[in-house]
Motif scaffolding. Sequence first.
Motif, PDB file in Angstrom:
ATOM      1  N   ASN A   1      81.131  85.834  24.268  1.00  0.00           N
ATOM      2  CA  ASN A   1      80.924  84.652  25.098  1.00  0.00           C
ATOM      3  C   ASN A   1      79.432  84.394  25.213  1.00  0.00           C
ATOM      4  OD1 ASN A   1      81.008  82.549  26.920  1.00  0.00           O
ATOM      5  ND2 ASN A   1      82.570  83.487  28.209  1.00  0.00           N
ATOM      6  N   VAL A   2      78.833  84.030  24.094  1.00  0.00           N
ATOM      7  CA  VAL A   2      77.394  83.794  24.049  1.00  0.00           C
ATOM      8  C   VAL A   2      77.024  82.550  24.857  1.00  0.00           C
ATOM      9  CG1 VAL A   2      75.470  83.257  22.503  1.00  0.00           C
ATOM     10  CG2 VAL A   2      77.129  85.006  21.861  1.00  0.00           C
ATOM     11  N   ARG A   3      77.911  81.574  24.898  1.00  0.00           N
ATOM     12  CA  ARG A   3      77.629  80.364  25.677  1.00  0.00           C
ATOM     13  C   ARG A   3      77.392  80.706  27.150  1.00  0.00           C
ATOM     14  NH1 ARG A   3      78.922  74.825  24.967  1.00  0.00           N
ATOM     15  NH2 ARG A   3      78.926  73.676  26.943  1.00  0.00           N
ATOM     16  N   GLU A   4      78.234  81.576  27.700  1.00  0.00           N
ATOM     17  CA  GLU A   4      78.083  81.977  29.100  1.00  0.00           C
ATOM     18  C   GLU A   4      76.759  82.683  29.332  1.00  0.00           C
ATOM     19  OE1 GLU A   4      80.341  85.349  31.390  1.00  0.00           O
ATOM     20  OE2 GLU A   4      81.561  83.524  31.477  1.00  0.00           O
ATOM     21  N   GLU A   5      76.356  83.549  28.414  1.00  0.00           N
ATOM     22  CA  GLU A   5      75.086  84.258  28.546  1.00  0.00           C
ATOM     23  C   GLU A   5      73.908  83.293  28.422  1.00  0.00           C
ATOM     24  OE1 GLU A   5      72.298  87.235  29.108  1.00  0.00           O
ATOM     25  OE2 GLU A   5      74.432  87.093  29.596  1.00  0.00           O
ATOM     26  N   MET A   6      74.013  82.307  27.519  1.00  0.00           N
ATOM     27  CA  MET A   6      72.955  81.303  27.394  1.00  0.00           C
ATOM     28  C   MET A   6      72.820  80.488  28.677  1.00  0.00           C
ATOM     29  SD  MET A   6      73.598  79.923  23.509  1.00  0.00           S
ATOM     30  CE  MET A   6      72.337  78.654  23.615  1.00  0.00           C
ATOM     31  N   GLU A   7      73.947  80.106  29.247  1.00  0.00           N
ATOM     32  CA  GLU A   7      73.920  79.339  30.491  1.00  0.00           C
ATOM     33  C   GLU A   7      73.274  80.156  31.605  1.00  0.00           C
ATOM     34  OE1 GLU A   7      78.041  78.474  30.911  1.00  0.00           O
ATOM     35  OE2 GLU A   7      77.936  76.601  29.759  1.00  0.00           O
ATOM     36  N   ARG A   8      73.587  81.459  31.666  1.00  0.00           N
ATOM     37  CA  ARG A   8      73.005  82.326  32.687  1.00  0.00           C
ATOM     38  C   ARG A   8      71.493  82.411  32.517  1.00  0.00           C
ATOM     39  NH1 ARG A   8      70.428  86.399  33.472  1.00  0.00           N
ATOM     40  NH2 ARG A   8      70.274  86.791  31.224  1.00  0.00           N
ATOM     41  N   ALA A   9      71.038  82.606  31.268  1.00  0.00           N
ATOM     42  CA  ALA A   9      69.605  82.767  31.010  1.00  0.00           C
ATOM     43  C   ALA A   9      68.836  81.482  31.305  1.00  0.00           C
ATOM     44  CB  ALA A   9      69.387  83.198  29.560  1.00  0.00           C
ATOM     45  N   VAL A  10      69.358  80.341  30.889  1.00  0.00           N
ATOM     46  CA  VAL A  10      68.671  79.069  31.119  1.00  0.00           C
ATOM     47  C   VAL A  10      68.606  78.762  32.616  1.00  0.00           C
ATOM     48  CG1 VAL A  10      68.793  76.578  30.748  1.00  0.00           C
ATOM     49  CG2 VAL A  10      69.219  78.145  28.848  1.00  0.00           C
ATOM     50  N   SER A  11      69.692  79.025  33.331  1.00  0.00           N
ATOM     51  CA  SER A  11      69.701  78.792  34.777  1.00  0.00           C
ATOM     52  C   SER A  11      68.698  79.700  35.481  1.00  0.00           C
ATOM     53  CB  SER A  11      71.103  79.029  35.341  1.00  0.00           C
ATOM     54  OG  SER A  11      72.016  78.074  34.837  1.00  0.00           O
ATOM     55  N   ALA A  12      68.606  80.953  35.030  1.00  0.00           N
ATOM     56  CA  ALA A  12      67.658  81.890  35.628  1.00  0.00           C
ATOM     57  C   ALA A  12      66.218  81.446  35.382  1.00  0.00           C
ATOM     58  CB  ALA A  12      67.889  83.297  35.073  1.00  0.00           C
ATOM     59  N   TYR A  13      65.939  80.954  34.178  1.00  0.00           N
ATOM     60  CA  TYR A  13      64.597  80.447  33.854  1.00  0.00           C
ATOM     61  C   TYR A  13      64.237  79.271  34.765  1.00  0.00           C
ATOM     62  CZ  TYR A  13      61.313  77.367  31.474  1.00  0.00           C
ATOM     63  OH  TYR A  13      60.277  76.518  31.191  1.00  0.00           O
ATOM     64  N   LYS A  14      65.137  78.318  34.875  1.00  0.00           N
ATOM     65  CA  LYS A  14      64.886  77.136  35.702  1.00  0.00           C
ATOM     66  C   LYS A  14      64.621  77.543  37.157  1.00  0.00           C
ATOM     67  CE  LYS A  14      67.075  72.744  37.072  1.00  0.00           C
ATOM     68  NZ  LYS A  14      67.154  72.948  38.528  1.00  0.00           N
ATOM     69  N   LYS A  15      65.428  78.463  37.664  1.00  0.00           N
ATOM     70  CA  LYS A  15      65.299  78.901  39.052  1.00  0.00           C
ATOM     71  C   LYS A  15      63.949  79.559  39.304  1.00  0.00           C
ATOM     72  CE  LYS A  15      67.523  81.905  42.468  1.00  0.00           C
ATOM     73  NZ  LYS A  15      68.667  82.848  42.708  1.00  0.00           N
ATOM     74  N   GLU A  16      63.510  80.427  38.385  1.00  0.00           N
ATOM     75  CA  GLU A  16      62.241  81.140  38.581  1.00  0.00           C
ATOM     76  C   GLU A  16      61.034  80.210  38.464  1.00  0.00           C
ATOM     77  OE1 GLU A  16      61.503  84.822  36.740  1.00  0.00           O
ATOM     78  OE2 GLU A  16      63.481  85.687  37.216  1.00  0.00           O
ATOM     79  N   VAL A  17      61.096  79.234  37.561  1.00  0.00           N
ATOM     80  CA  VAL A  17      59.985  78.286  37.445  1.00  0.00           C
ATOM     81  C   VAL A  17      59.881  77.448  38.711  1.00  0.00           C
ATOM     82  CG1 VAL A  17      59.150  76.236  36.230  1.00  0.00           C
ATOM     83  CG2 VAL A  17      60.005  78.187  34.930  1.00  0.00           C
TER      84      VAL A  17
ATOM     85  N   ALA B   1      60.859  78.207  41.639  1.00  0.00           N
ATOM     86  CA  ALA B   1      60.490  79.036  42.785  1.00  0.00           C
ATOM     87  C   ALA B   1      59.073  79.590  42.671  1.00  0.00           C
ATOM     88  CB  ALA B   1      61.479  80.190  42.937  1.00  0.00           C
ATOM     89  N   GLY B   2      58.385  79.312  41.572  1.00  0.00           N
ATOM     90  CA  GLY B   2      57.037  79.829  41.373  1.00  0.00           C
ATOM     91  C   GLY B   2      56.996  81.298  41.006  1.00  0.00           C
ATOM     92  N   GLU B   3      58.111  81.835  40.555  1.00  0.00           N
ATOM     93  CA  GLU B   3      58.179  83.255  40.213  1.00  0.00           C
ATOM     94  C   GLU B   3      57.816  83.521  38.748  1.00  0.00           C
ATOM     95  OE1 GLU B   3      62.144  84.324  41.219  1.00  0.00           O
ATOM     96  OE2 GLU B   3      61.879  84.023  43.385  1.00  0.00           O
ATOM     97  N   PHE B   4      57.893  82.496  37.925  1.00  0.00           N
ATOM     98  CA  PHE B   4      57.520  82.626  36.514  1.00  0.00           C
ATOM     99  C   PHE B   4      56.559  81.500  36.168  1.00  0.00           C
ATOM    100  CE2 PHE B   4      57.779  81.572  32.064  1.00  0.00           C
ATOM    101  CZ  PHE B   4      57.599  82.799  31.466  1.00  0.00           C
ATOM    102  N   PRO B   5      55.443  81.813  35.492  1.00  0.00           N
ATOM    103  CA  PRO B   5      55.061  83.145  35.011  1.00  0.00           C
ATOM    104  C   PRO B   5      54.441  83.994  36.117  1.00  0.00           C
ATOM    105  CG  PRO B   5      53.455  81.518  34.325  1.00  0.00           C
ATOM    106  CD  PRO B   5      54.548  80.757  35.003  1.00  0.00           C
ATOM    107  N   ALA B   6      54.723  85.292  36.063  1.00  0.00           N
ATOM    108  CA  ALA B   6      54.124  86.250  36.984  1.00  0.00           C
ATOM    109  C   ALA B   6      52.803  86.761  36.400  1.00  0.00           C
ATOM    110  CB  ALA B   6      55.091  87.401  37.233  1.00  0.00           C
ATOM    111  N   GLU B   7      52.137  87.667  37.123  1.00  0.00           N
ATOM    112  CA  GLU B   7      50.848  88.182  36.663  1.00  0.00           C
ATOM    113  C   GLU B   7      50.946  88.802  35.271  1.00  0.00           C
ATOM    114  OE1 GLU B   7      47.870  87.898  37.987  1.00  0.00           O
ATOM    115  OE2 GLU B   7      48.678  86.734  39.670  1.00  0.00           O
ATOM    116  N   GLU B   8      52.055  89.527  35.030  1.00  0.00           N
ATOM    117  CA  GLU B   8      52.176  90.202  33.731  1.00  0.00           C
ATOM    118  C   GLU B   8      52.387  89.246  32.560  1.00  0.00           C
ATOM    119  OE1 GLU B   8      56.304  90.731  35.759  1.00  0.00           O
ATOM    120  OE2 GLU B   8      54.175  90.604  36.346  1.00  0.00           O
ATOM    121  N   HIS B   9      52.636  87.965  32.877  1.00  0.00           N
ATOM    122  CA  HIS B   9      52.828  86.981  31.811  1.00  0.00           C
ATOM    123  C   HIS B   9      51.572  86.137  31.588  1.00  0.00           C
ATOM    124  CE1 HIS B   9      56.971  87.440  33.719  1.00  0.00           C
ATOM    125  NE2 HIS B   9      57.056  88.068  32.560  1.00  0.00           N
TER     126      HIS B   9
END
Length: 270
Positions: free
Chosen positions: A233-249, A251-259
């Motif tokens: 179920n790669v589609r589900e994993e892609m949806e999870r990753a894209v949603s997580a990216y959007k949420k962190e951007v 929220a100001g969490e990405f990029p962090a200092e290490e990035h």
Amino acid sequence: MTTTRTLREKAGEEPITMLTAYDAPTAAVVDGAGVDVILVGDSMGNAVLGYDSTLPVTLEEVRSRTGAVARATEDALVVADMPFLSFGVDEAESVENAGRMLKEADADAVKLESGPHTVELTRRLVDIGIPVMAHLGLTPQHVNQLGGYQRQGTDRGAAEELIELAREHEEAGAFSLVLEHVPANLARQVTEALSIPTIGIGAGRHTDGQVLVITDVLGLDDWSPPFSKQFGNVREEMERAVSAYKKEVEAGEFPAEEHSHVEDDVENVY
């Protein structure tokens, strides 16, 4: 390393595995898993290019993606699918188009959606050194003529014609045959009638090998054909990753200092 010769030697001895791939990262995964054959199918039209069928796929689209797949592949046999109108109209043009797949895209062989019109073309291509994988049964490039994607070879006359065409393409030099969406008992009889390997898709388990479209195997689409299977179920994993990216951007969490990287010499430039 799989060659057309080693593939033929596997017929009746060891199951053959084949999957489609349309890009280098996917091809590297498929090759790394030890799959015997990678087909750069015109199924890219439906699977990754957004078309409603395979008919709009161009020769250049297949050539470009075959090159990408070949560059990422070390062991699998790479087969380029000849798209609609790239063969069967004029023999000289058909030969040139098929030859470009080997010469410019580094394919090992080409696949033709086959019929009475491809027997002599198969012979001609093989004679000049272009290995041919034949394809009978449901041939999606004929969808308008067939009236859809229905199962083929379902009556005695059609079954006899398919077996005869399979024999003719073997005699013409095809090194293998794809059987798509035909009754399992017909696929078994075709396999028994030939010495070259048969590779089924929606043709039951009594062929020498199996092929599926990679997006179906990975579960990238909501729907897949009834003869296919989603192994992930790669589609589900892609949806999870894209949603997580959007949420962190957001929220100001990405990029962090290490990035990030700070260069002292450019401090206070402005």
